[in-house]
Design an enzyme around this catalytic site. Sequence first.
Site, PDB file in Angstrom:
ATOM      1  N   HIS A   1       0.538  -1.309  -0.349  1.00 46.39           N
ATOM      2  CA  HIS A   1      -0.366   0.063   0.119  1.00 46.39           C
ATOM      3  C   HIS A   1       0.852   1.188  -0.003  1.00 46.39           C
ATOM      4  O   HIS A   1       0.660   2.095  -0.955  1.00 46.39           O
ATOM      5  CB  HIS A   1      -1.023  -0.229   1.724  1.00 46.39           C
ATOM      6  CG  HIS A   1      -1.554   1.229   1.421  1.00 46.39           C
ATOM      7  ND1 HIS A   1      -1.482   2.968   2.549  1.00 46.39           N
ATOM      8  CD2 HIS A   1      -2.742   1.327   0.809  1.00 46.39           C
ATOM      9  CE1 HIS A   1      -2.109   3.107   1.621  1.00 46.39           C
ATOM     10  NE2 HIS A   1      -3.313   3.013   1.407  1.00 46.39           N
TER      11      HIS A   1
ATOM     12  N   CYS B   1      34.787   4.893 -25.038  1.00 49.97           N
ATOM     13  CA  CYS B   1      34.265   4.372 -23.786  1.00 49.97           C
ATOM     14  C   CYS B   1      34.225   5.029 -22.604  1.00 49.97           C
ATOM     15  O   CYS B   1      34.764   5.491 -21.031  1.00 49.97           O
ATOM     16  CB  CYS B   1      33.451   3.011 -23.161  1.00 49.97           C
ATOM     17  SG  CYS B   1      34.881   2.217 -23.066  1.00 49.97           S
TER      18      CYS B   1
END
Length: 803
Positions: free
Chosen positions: A417, A751
């Site tokens: 919840h 990279c």
Amino acid sequence: MFMNKPVFVRFFEELSIKDVPSVGGKNASLGEMYRKLKTQGIKVPNGFATTAEAYNYFLESTGLKERIKEILKDLDTKDTRNLMAHGKKVREEILKVQLPTDFKKEISAAYKKLSAESKVKALDVAVRSSATAEDLPDASFAGQQETFLNIVGEKELLLAVKKCIASLFTDRAISYREDKGFDHFSIALSVGVQKMVRSDVGSSGVMFTIDTESGFRNTVLINSIYGLGENIVQGRVNPDEYYVFKPTLAIISRTIGKKEVRMIYNRGGKSPVKNIPVSAADRLKPSITDAQVKQLAKWGMVIEEHYGRAMDIEWALDGRNNELYIIQARPETVQSMKNLNVVEEFRLEKKGHIIVKGQSVGNKIGAGKVRRIMDVKQIHSFKPGEVLVTDMTDPDWEPIMKIASAIVTDKGGRTCHAAIVSRELGIPCVVGTNRGSVAITNGKSVTVSCAEGEEGLVYEGKLPFKVLTTDIKGLKKTKTKIMMNIGEPEMAFAQSFIPNDGVGLARLEFIINNYIKIHPLALINYAKLQDKEAKIKIDELTAGYSDKSQYFVDRLAQGVAILAAAFSPKDVIVRLSDFKTNEYANLIGGKEFEPIESNPMIGWRGASRYYEKKFVPAFNLECKAMKRVRDEYGLTNLKIMVPFCRTVEEGIKVQEIMAKNGLKRGKNGLQLYVMAEIPSNIILADKFCDIFDGFSIGSNDLTQLILGIDRDSGGSLKIEGVSNENNEAVKIMIKNLIAVAKKRKRKVGICGQGPSDFPEFAEFLVSAGIDSLSLIPDTIIPTTLNLLKKEKRLRRRGFLAMF
């Protein structure tokens, strides 16, 4: 008053999704699935629903409507005491009034018919509320009304129906309607009565056909527990969690939750259900099988396709016949509504002492004074902007949840919840901390961060953070591919929304460090391990594994699979492990297997490890994980890169071992890349082209080795600025590599951070014809914008005739 007698009850077989005005979202959806999805194998337990007409008939024929209006005249939802008093009074009014006789008769007749179908006198049923404005695309109303399980007999059923009707006026439902601008009497309450699935002796859970944290649409998230499903929604139990990749139906992530209690039938007790402890052995086991996970995911995809939108689905496994059933389905109302053209990033500017950790909900950061509340009766003390710290929440807490700056709970998973409501409200929430309510001091300031991946962190004090918002609508693509450097799987789904051409570098070290934490040889040689403290830690992390090395393969495969799935079908280039000896030694149990080197940066690392006799067993585990991702999970967009490969001979040796493990270059489209980070990779580029499909330039190591500077030294040479990629010698080497790669039709990318840190270096790379730049996520958008300008300028100057 009513001119004609209204229809009080309708069975699921009479309903479709068009009947939302009559029976609400839940019940209309159950009817739709019961009627139309049977042919696709989806099982929905039969049942019936009371109608909106019946609800209105009840309120008007008894005079309740006018009495409720009178009670709510001076309602103030901002005053929690006022809200609680008014809600209580309305519910009491409803419960003391009898249901009309004709309404009761129809409910009883329908119940008898449902019981007869199951060949029992009094069937055990679930009684659920379904509001007629519920489950709309922009208003979920999730958990606003009550559910009653294991209701047996007409008397108990009629009472449960009345309690459901009263629950339309719970404090949280009244508050929610006021917030959403719904008139209290424009909404009616339908009660669904459905045959119980005996998950009390089986399992139950929820699934979403979209990732609840990022909005990534190519996965199904499944949570599972033992027993009846109320525990998962109420957050009493930390559930098992599975991610299934939709295109291949592969389980790409599996986390076993604690599952400490199970809700079962309470025969002869005051309450129809009760919680009992789960044995220590069963807690370590999955609550459903892999086959059942895949079946649920398949059903979820069918339901999603039928409704044409992402769905939030409840399911149950009957422990008597081992059959799965769908017991609810509603639209997902948070991530599916997101504007995908806006990339929002919360970023801490300073870190601090971490008090507790848990699962993050959303990706935001919140800070404020702690208000520790352990009982809903105390919620009136909560002030706007405070951080709510509690054991768990239920819908009664919603009036204060919406004014919290952040929420922290001891219990619950991503579908409890607290998580559902926080997501809808856009409030950062950390669930399942286990000890947050004990460790976090009431009244002190804290910062709750859900912006650092799967793990939610609660820091001491108010820390500075910023929010970066970028509108990517209309962002053009560059000719040079912009790829991403990524290592943390928990960030991959969210980061996949940043404009990109795939992943140019995914480091296995991040996954091993954060997901596994144990040296692979310590797992392989667990029985002979001398370090007792390391053994205790390994036992904790590998609980449930009799074969300790299998833990390494499973965790590594899952981490890589998340990365590959997040960016599929784009290329994801994963670099094999490149720990240095000192870094490997820092892993749990690592000191027994690592030599001490004076300069690990140029020592036993990368390719030289993989064929070394004593390390081969560890490398075999890496290979098994990569093979699983490609062959079992079907993620063939995964490419593999070999780091720090000093010679062509080393490359051949490594590939021979990989082939023995089922990773043969070219088989099933497997491409192998090599890091170009040693001068020999460039001097012998033509020969490396013979055995590899592409290169990725590691500019940091390349600069180190060309200029003879130790990256770890931090010496004065760095301060003088001669050790960056802009050095002429480094540029000549890179230009030569690109030329050879182009000639041999091999891909070549970079990279490192050089292109982001040095704009002129990026311009050099583009003019040299590099295929791709791979950058950290933070710099992709600004670098793309800069690169678009550079490409335009280079076109004008004639450097890029192909543009």
